[in-house]
Design a protein around this motif. Structure first.
Motif, PDB file in Angstrom:
ATOM      1  N   ARG A 252       0.826  -1.213   0.000  1.00 31.28           N
ATOM      2  CA  ARG A 252       0.000   0.000   0.000  1.00 31.28           C
ATOM      3  C   ARG A 252       0.857   1.258   0.000  1.00 31.28           C
ATOM      4  N   LEU A 255       1.807   2.115  -3.392  1.00 32.65           N
ATOM      5  CA  LEU A 255       0.685   2.629  -4.180  1.00 32.65           C
ATOM      6  C   LEU A 255       0.137   3.928  -3.595  1.00 32.65           C
ATOM      7  N   LEU A 257      -1.368   4.366  -0.693  1.00 28.83           N
ATOM      8  CA  LEU A 257      -2.652   4.088  -0.065  1.00 28.83           C
ATOM      9  C   LEU A 257      -2.440   3.945   1.434  1.00 28.83           C
ATOM     10  N   LEU A 265     -12.189  -1.415  -3.675  1.00 25.80           N
ATOM     11  CA  LEU A 265     -11.681  -0.968  -4.965  1.00 25.80           C
ATOM     12  C   LEU A 265     -12.724  -1.145  -6.056  1.00 25.80           C
ATOM     13  N   VAL A 299     -11.600   3.386  -3.491  1.00 23.48           N
ATOM     14  CA  VAL A 299     -10.630   3.769  -4.509  1.00 23.48           C
ATOM     15  C   VAL A 299     -11.241   3.457  -5.873  1.00 23.48           C
ATOM     16  N   LEU A 301     -10.514   3.407  -9.764  1.00 24.84           N
ATOM     17  CA  LEU A 301      -9.503   3.432 -10.818  1.00 24.84           C
ATOM     18  C   LEU A 301     -10.225   3.464 -12.154  1.00 24.84           C
ATOM     19  N   THR A 337       0.146  -3.083 -12.710  1.00 25.45           N
ATOM     20  CA  THR A 337      -0.146  -2.192 -11.593  1.00 25.45           C
ATOM     21  C   THR A 337      -1.548  -2.447 -11.063  1.00 25.45           C
ATOM     22  N   TYR A 341      -3.033  -3.238  -7.176  1.00 26.92           N
ATOM     23  CA  TYR A 341      -4.178  -2.615  -6.511  1.00 26.92           C
ATOM     24  C   TYR A 341      -5.152  -3.680  -6.009  1.00 26.92           C
TER      25      TYR A 341
END
Length: 451
Positions: A252, A255, A257, A265, A299, A301, A337, A341
């Motif tokens: 995390r 990233l 986070l 997510l 989160v 994305l 990536t 996540y």
């Protein structure tokens, strides 16, 4: 505009490989999924082509050029070539504008193939109804079987529209009906989609083949277990119960986070169809005042799709719900990536109103993360309710808040689902999908020969 294709793929032993033309008009397999019109179909087309190439096939993918800087022809990897066809202005068109450019696109495809010897391609595989319209013409000209994958269907989407979303136009429905009638074989992602084709489009069940998409299990995998490390690291990790927590914290941190918060997510295009607004409204439910007194961090994305203001509208909704501090929106990321996540999240949420398969759910499960998904379409196949995740029967924010909170409050339940998610993901592999697709192509060739 003429496209001069490079020489044929190297064929040193003189054998004749299977030559496959794929058509994906509205989105290139080389584009980043998660914004605009790029999504799971991009991944599907590229990964299937790669798996077919590993079996000796030669795949050429025709797609519409969206930038003057794009090379006309790109060898994505050995056996897979992407051909960008100019049709209309490079920028400013979304897929709803493309029916008016299909004639130009078809002309570009036919011109490119015309410089090849007669009978060059063995099969034509089209993706989405726009491509099917082009393929219908090209397959007849080339005298090859037409295989079509719908990916989404207008009648299915219109039956489960998100509040405020616009229905698919009648022109698309007519176009889909035409492609269904002309295709030698139709590929459905799930048995449910096969049933939808037969019910809503009167497809001949004998020409509908179920081939489940795959997941790149080399990219999407859980965080390494203590027993999978080298002996020194393994022994140290087994003696230290806190090691997995530190590993997650380091992930995390990389990233950017927070290490100490529960994270849900959402990965995908920001549009009403995908339902990120359902999650934002769920964070505003009063149930979160229980326990630690705050909702998890959501989160998101993804980029705007359909409406350029979609991301700003989602952020405005978070402000209206009083949860702006609990929503973090970031742009879409490359596959490797994205896998990180997934590993970093406590849960992955897929609240789509319609989904033919649900590739994000499959990739999340392969990464060892439980999925909370809407009980619609292919998600009912991908997510094993109570085994790899939980299916929510509606899109009411209260229902989603209850399920999410129950799971986030119960570490043991999430751990069981995480183990089930890893096991469930082994059902999906691109190599298996390619093997089945080759059988579909052979059936299509036989059907074409009888027409």
């Amino acid at each position: 505009m003429h496209i001069s294709l490079p020489p044929d793929f190297a064929d040193p032993d003189g054998s004749r490989p299977l030559r496959i033309a794929m058509v994906s008009v509205h989105t290139s397999p080389l584009e980043q999924p998660g914004t605009g019109d790029a999504g799971g179909m991009n991944v599907y087309v590229l990964e299937l082509s790669r798996a077919l190439a590993r079996r000796g096939a030669q795949v050429e993918i025709y797609t519409r050029a969206t930038s003057s800087a794009q090379p006309k022809v790109t060898d994505a990897e050995p056996g897979v070539r992407v051909i960008h066809v100019s049709a209309g202005p490079y920028e400013g068109l979304d897929k709803n504008d493309l029916p008016g450019q299909l004639c130009a696109f078809a002309a570009g495809v036919l011109r490119a193939e015309a410089h090849r010897p007669e009978g060059w391609y063995d099969v034509l595989h089209t993706h989405y109804w726009l491509s099917g319209q082009v393929g219908w013409l090209a397959a007849e000209r080339w005298d090859v079987p037409l295989v079509h994958t719908m990916h989404t269907m207008a009648r299915v989407k219109n039956a489960s529209l998100a509040p405020g979303d616009a229905p698919e136009p009648q022109g698309r429905i007519i176009g889909e009906e035409q492609v269904v009638a002309e295709a030698d074989a139709l590929v459905a992602n799930t048995e449910q989609e096969a049933a939808d084709l037969a019910r809503d489009y009167q497809a001949d069940p004998a020409r509908v083949h179920v081939v489940q998409p795959g997941v790149d299990l080399g990219v999407f995998s859980p965080l390494p277990d203590a027993t999978e490390r080298d002996p020194a690291e393994r022994d140290q990790a087994l003696r230290d119960p806190a090691a997995p927590h530190r590993q997650l914290a380091e992930l995390r941190k990389g990233l950017m986070l927070p290490a100490g918060r529960k994270i849900v997510l959402f990965a995908g295009r920001v549009q009403l169809l995908k339902g990120p607004d359902v999650l934002v409204r769920a964070l505003g439910e009063p149930i979160w005042s229980e326990g630690d007194g705050q909702p998890p961090l959501l989160v998101v994305l993804g980029g705007a799709s359909g409406r350029p203001t979609a991301v700003r509208e989602l952020e405005a909704l978070a402000y209206q719900e009083g949860v702006a501090d609990h929503v973090l929106v970031r742009p879409p990321v490359p596959q490797r990536t994205l896998a990180r996540y997934f590993q970093a999240a406590d849960l992955v949420a897929v609240p789509s109103h319609s989904e033919s398969f649900g590739l994000v759910a499959a990739e999340a499960q392969a990464s060892g993360t439980p999925v909370v998904a809407a009980a619609v379409g292919g998600l009912c196949t991908v997510v094993e309710d109570g085994v790899s995740g939980v299916l929510v029967p509606d899109h009411e924010p209260e229902s989603w808040a209850l399920v999410l909170k129950s799971l986030l409050d119960d570490d043991e339940w999430r751990a069981r689902l995480a183990a089930g998610a890893r096991d469930s993901a082994t059902r999906f592999g691109w190599d298996r999908a390619a093997e089945q697709m080759l059988e579909v192509y052979e059936d299509a060739r036989k059907h074409h020969a009888t027409r």
